[in-house]
Each structure stands twice: as C-alpha cells, then as structure tokens.
Scaffold this motif. Structure first.
Motif, mmCIF file in Angstrom:
data_model
loop_
_atom_site.group_PDB
_atom_site.id
_atom_site.type_symbol
_atom_site.label_atom_id
_atom_site.label_comp_id
_atom_site.label_asym_id
_atom_site.label_seq_id
_atom_site.Cartn_x
_atom_site.Cartn_y
_atom_site.Cartn_z
ATOM 1 N N ALA A 59 0.799 -1.225 0.000
ATOM 2 C CA ALA A 59 0.000 0.000 0.000
ATOM 3 C C ALA A 59 0.837 1.283 0.000
ATOM 4 C CB ALA A 59 -0.947 -0.003 1.185
ATOM 5 N N GLY A 60 1.592 1.512 1.049
ATOM 6 C CA GLY A 60 2.286 2.791 1.180
ATOM 7 C C GLY A 60 3.797 2.656 1.194
ATOM 8 N N LYS A 61 4.457 3.809 1.259
ATOM 9 C CA LYS A 61 5.918 3.855 1.238
ATOM 10 C C LYS A 61 6.512 3.133 2.450
ATOM 11 C CE LYS A 61 9.491 7.201 0.188
ATOM 12 N NZ LYS A 61 9.801 8.607 -0.038
ATOM 13 N N ASP A 62 5.909 3.300 3.622
ATOM 14 C CA ASP A 62 6.400 2.636 4.830
ATOM 15 C C ASP A 62 6.238 1.124 4.717
ATOM 16 O OD1 ASP A 62 7.152 5.026 5.983
ATOM 17 O OD2 ASP A 62 5.269 5.265 7.105
ATOM 18 N N ASP A 63 5.104 0.684 4.163
ATOM 19 C CA ASP A 63 4.876 -0.751 3.970
ATOM 20 C C ASP A 63 5.898 -1.329 2.993
ATOM 21 O OD1 ASP A 63 2.724 -0.774 5.696
ATOM 22 O OD2 ASP A 63 1.228 -0.542 4.101
ATOM 23 N N LEU A 64 6.198 -0.577 1.957
ATOM 24 C CA LEU A 64 7.184 -1.023 0.962
ATOM 25 C C LEU A 64 8.556 -1.172 1.608
ATOM 26 C CD1 LEU A 64 7.777 -1.670 -2.034
ATOM 27 C CD2 LEU A 64 8.284 0.756 -2.342
ATOM 28 N N LYS A 65 8.945 -0.183 2.423
ATOM 29 C CA LYS A 65 10.237 -0.230 3.099
ATOM 30 C C LYS A 65 10.303 -1.418 4.060
ATOM 31 C CE LYS A 65 13.459 2.408 5.854
ATOM 32 N NZ LYS A 65 13.735 3.616 6.610
ATOM 33 N N GLU A 66 9.229 -1.634 4.805
ATOM 34 C CA GLU A 66 9.193 -2.744 5.746
ATOM 35 C C GLU A 66 9.255 -4.092 5.017
ATOM 36 O OE1 GLU A 66 6.179 -4.740 8.982
ATOM 37 O OE2 GLU A 66 6.077 -2.562 8.691
ATOM 38 N N SER A 67 8.520 -4.212 3.943
ATOM 39 C CA SER A 67 8.539 -5.453 3.153
ATOM 40 C C SER A 67 9.923 -5.706 2.583
ATOM 41 C CB SER A 67 7.506 -5.383 2.031
ATOM 42 O OG SER A 67 6.208 -5.329 2.543
ATOM 43 N N GLN A 68 10.586 -4.656 2.135
ATOM 44 C CA GLN A 68 11.938 -4.780 1.586
ATOM 45 C C GLN A 68 12.907 -5.257 2.659
ATOM 46 O OE1 GLN A 68 12.876 -4.224 -1.784
ATOM 47 N NE2 GLN A 68 14.640 -5.306 -0.999
ATOM 48 N N GLU A 69 12.756 -4.733 3.876
ATOM 49 C CA GLU A 69 13.620 -5.149 4.985
ATOM 50 C C GLU A 69 13.387 -6.616 5.342
ATOM 51 O OE1 GLU A 69 12.783 -2.334 8.088
ATOM 52 O OE2 GLU A 69 13.869 -0.717 7.063
ATOM 53 N N VAL A 70 12.126 -7.044 5.341
ATOM 54 C CA VAL A 70 11.792 -8.441 5.635
ATOM 55 C C VAL A 70 12.402 -9.359 4.581
ATOM 56 C CG1 VAL A 70 9.886 -10.106 5.758
ATOM 57 C CG2 VAL A 70 9.711 -7.917 6.958
ATOM 58 N N LEU A 71 12.294 -8.956 3.316
ATOM 59 C CA LEU A 71 12.880 -9.742 2.229
ATOM 60 C C LEU A 71 14.400 -9.844 2.386
ATOM 61 C CD1 LEU A 71 12.651 -11.280 -0.448
ATOM 62 C CD2 LEU A 71 12.759 -9.065 -1.620
ATOM 63 N N ALA A 72 15.069 -8.729 2.675
ATOM 64 C CA ALA A 72 16.523 -8.732 2.850
ATOM 65 C C ALA A 72 16.929 -9.632 4.015
ATOM 66 C CB ALA A 72 17.034 -7.306 3.053
ATOM 67 N N GLU A 73 16.167 -9.603 5.113
ATOM 68 C CA GLU A 73 16.462 -10.461 6.268
ATOM 69 C C GLU A 73 16.285 -11.940 5.913
ATOM 70 O OE1 GLU A 73 14.170 -9.305 9.701
ATOM 71 O OE2 GLU A 73 14.844 -7.229 9.531
ATOM 72 N N ALA A 74 15.220 -12.241 5.171
ATOM 73 C CA ALA A 74 14.977 -13.631 4.769
ATOM 74 C C ALA A 74 16.105 -14.132 3.873
ATOM 75 C CB ALA A 74 13.636 -13.746 4.045
ATOM 76 N N ARG A 75 16.566 -13.299 2.988
ATOM 77 C CA ARG A 75 17.665 -13.714 2.112
ATOM 78 C C ARG A 75 18.971 -13.843 2.874
ATOM 79 N NH1 ARG A 75 16.506 -11.449 -3.901
ATOM 80 N NH2 ARG A 75 14.582 -12.618 -4.183
ATOM 81 N N ALA A 76 19.175 -13.040 3.908
ATOM 82 C CA ALA A 76 20.367 -13.177 4.752
ATOM 83 C C ALA A 76 20.331 -14.515 5.484
ATOM 84 C CB ALA A 76 20.468 -12.017 5.735
ATOM 85 N N GLU A 77 19.150 -14.891 5.979
ATOM 86 C CA GLU A 77 19.002 -16.194 6.634
ATOM 87 C C GLU A 77 19.275 -17.325 5.647
ATOM 88 O OE1 GLU A 77 15.200 -16.544 8.579
ATOM 89 O OE2 GLU A 77 15.479 -14.632 9.626
ATOM 90 N N LEU A 78 18.804 -17.161 4.436
ATOM 91 C CA LEU A 78 19.026 -18.153 3.386
ATOM 92 C C LEU A 78 20.519 -18.338 3.134
ATOM 93 C CD1 LEU A 78 17.505 -19.882 1.239
ATOM 94 C CD2 LEU A 78 17.737 -17.940 -0.283
ATOM 95 N N ARG A 79 21.240 -17.240 3.071
ATOM 96 C CA ARG A 79 22.692 -17.312 2.879
ATOM 97 C C ARG A 79 23.357 -18.068 4.021
ATOM 98 N NH1 ARG A 79 25.601 -13.589 -0.065
ATOM 99 N NH2 ARG A 79 26.828 -13.009 1.740
ATOM 100 N N ALA A 80 22.922 -17.814 5.249
ATOM 101 C CA ALA A 80 23.497 -18.502 6.411
ATOM 102 C C ALA A 80 23.199 -20.001 6.346
ATOM 103 C CB ALA A 80 22.948 -17.901 7.704
ATOM 104 N N GLU A 81 21.993 -20.361 5.970
ATOM 105 C CA GLU A 81 21.633 -21.776 5.841
ATOM 106 C C GLU A 81 22.463 -22.455 4.755
ATOM 107 O OE1 GLU A 81 17.419 -21.756 5.124
ATOM 108 O OE2 GLU A 81 16.981 -20.943 7.112
ATOM 109 N N ARG A 82 22.647 -21.768 3.655
ATOM 110 C CA ARG A 82 23.426 -22.345 2.558
ATOM 111 C C ARG A 82 24.905 -22.438 2.928
ATOM 112 N NH1 ARG A 82 20.090 -19.798 -2.579
ATOM 113 N NH2 ARG A 82 18.241 -21.061 -2.171
ATOM 114 N N LEU A 83 25.400 -21.494 3.697
ATOM 115 C CA LEU A 83 26.777 -21.582 4.177
ATOM 116 C C LEU A 83 26.943 -22.813 5.056
ATOM 117 C CD1 LEU A 83 29.641 -20.553 4.591
ATOM 118 C CD2 LEU A 83 28.758 -19.077 6.425
ATOM 119 N N ALA A 84 25.978 -23.077 5.916
ATOM 120 C CA ALA A 84 26.048 -24.267 6.774
ATOM 121 C C ALA A 84 26.070 -25.540 5.933
ATOM 122 C CB ALA A 84 24.869 -24.292 7.745
ATOM 123 N N LEU A 85 25.295 -25.579 4.874
ATOM 124 C CA LEU A 85 25.284 -26.745 3.993
ATOM 125 C C LEU A 85 26.626 -26.890 3.269
ATOM 126 C CD1 LEU A 85 23.601 -29.117 3.018
ATOM 127 C CD2 LEU A 85 22.660 -27.637 1.234
#
Length: 173
Positions: A59-85
């Motif tokens: 909907a709004g600019k704040d929602d977009l920023k928050e969604s972007q941060e959530v996506l970046a965090e999820a991808r950081a977790e993905l990188r950590a999981e793949r590093l463990a593998l």
C-alpha cells in the motif's frame, strides 16, 4: 555425475574424481561468497541478495520499506543456511576415504537446496561479468577473455549438474 532416488525423499549423488574436484572448488567459492558482507558487494550482487519489491500489493511507502527489509532479512538467513550446507559438504568430503566416485546421500529438501546453491553460483558469475544468454550460446573458442570463457564454461557445467539432479523428477515415465 549421477543422481538416483534410493527411497522416497532420499537421493544418492555420485561424482567422479574430476567432477568432485570441480564441485569442491565451487563450494569453497560459494562459502566465501555466503560469508561476504552484502553491503560491500557490487550493486548487481547486492540487488540479487537483497531483492527488490515493487509496489504490486504494497500500500504505502512505509509498507514497501518494511517489506523490503523483511525480504533482505529472509535472504540473509538463506545465505546462512546455505553456508552451513557448504560447510557440511566440505567436512564430509574431507572425512571421506573413497572419493572416486564420491557418493553423497541427501534428502529431497537438501537436494533442492543444493540445486539452488549451484544456481546461486551460476547467477553470481553471470552478474559479476555481465554474462548474457547470447554469451552462453557463443562458441567458447571465440571468447578472447579467459576469465569470461572460464566462467561461461562453469555456468554451463553447473547447469548440467542441475539438470542431472532434477532429471529423475522431470523425466518420469
């Protein structure tokens, strides 16, 4: 390389000595990359790992920023999981006495993650060197830049590995 289903949800990958040598080098490079600080990466790689959300359903600019941060965090977790593998596979390789062929038994989820990791490497190479589909179709002998030619060949071999792993799932009679 071969990939065979040994039980429901279980797979055996088998690599010849040259294949495993190549694979271990790829895993080592991926391990270093997964440890690298995304903020210090070139823009194209940073965009790959952080992702981009368009306004589509936000909907709004704040929602977009928050969604972007959530996506970046999820991808950081993905990188950590793949590093463990990566670390697990490297450790298993070091402990294995029989390496020709080197056999690895994994779950379907691990196989899917491994395919994604190989694709990460393919994408990273393409982004770092600006390799396009047209470059992939070119005759390697016509590519004068050695690093570019080697990267195109690596992308091609990793694509073959991915097809071998997904083949039993894709080509069921």
């Amino acid at each position: 390389m071969t990939c065979e289903q040994i039980a429901p949800g279980q797979w055996r990958l088998s690599f010849t000595e040259p294949e495993v040598g190549f694979l271990i080098q790829v895993l080592a490079r991926l391990g270093k990359h997964y440890q690298e600080d995304v903020a210090r990466m070139p823009a194209a790689l940073r965009a790959y790992w952080q992702g981009t959300i368009t306004r589509g359903g936000v909907a709004g600019k704040d929602d977009l920023k928050e969604s972007q941060e959530v996506l970046a965090e999820a991808r950081a977790e993905l990188r950590a999981e793949r590093l463990a593998l990566v670390e697990t596979w490297m450790r298993e390789f070091e402990l294995t006495e029989e390496r020709d062929p080197w056999k690895v038994e994994i779950s379907s989820a691990e196989r899917d993650e491994f395919v994604a990791m190989l694709n990460d490497r393919r994408m990273l190479l393409a982004l770092e060197l600006g390799i396009t589909e047209a470059d992939m179709e070119a005759d390697p002998r016509q590519i004068s830049n050695e690093a570019r030619r080697a990267s195109i060949l690596e992308i091609d071999v990793l694509g073959h590995f991915i097809l071998v792993m997904l083949g039993p799932q894709i080509y069921r009679p």
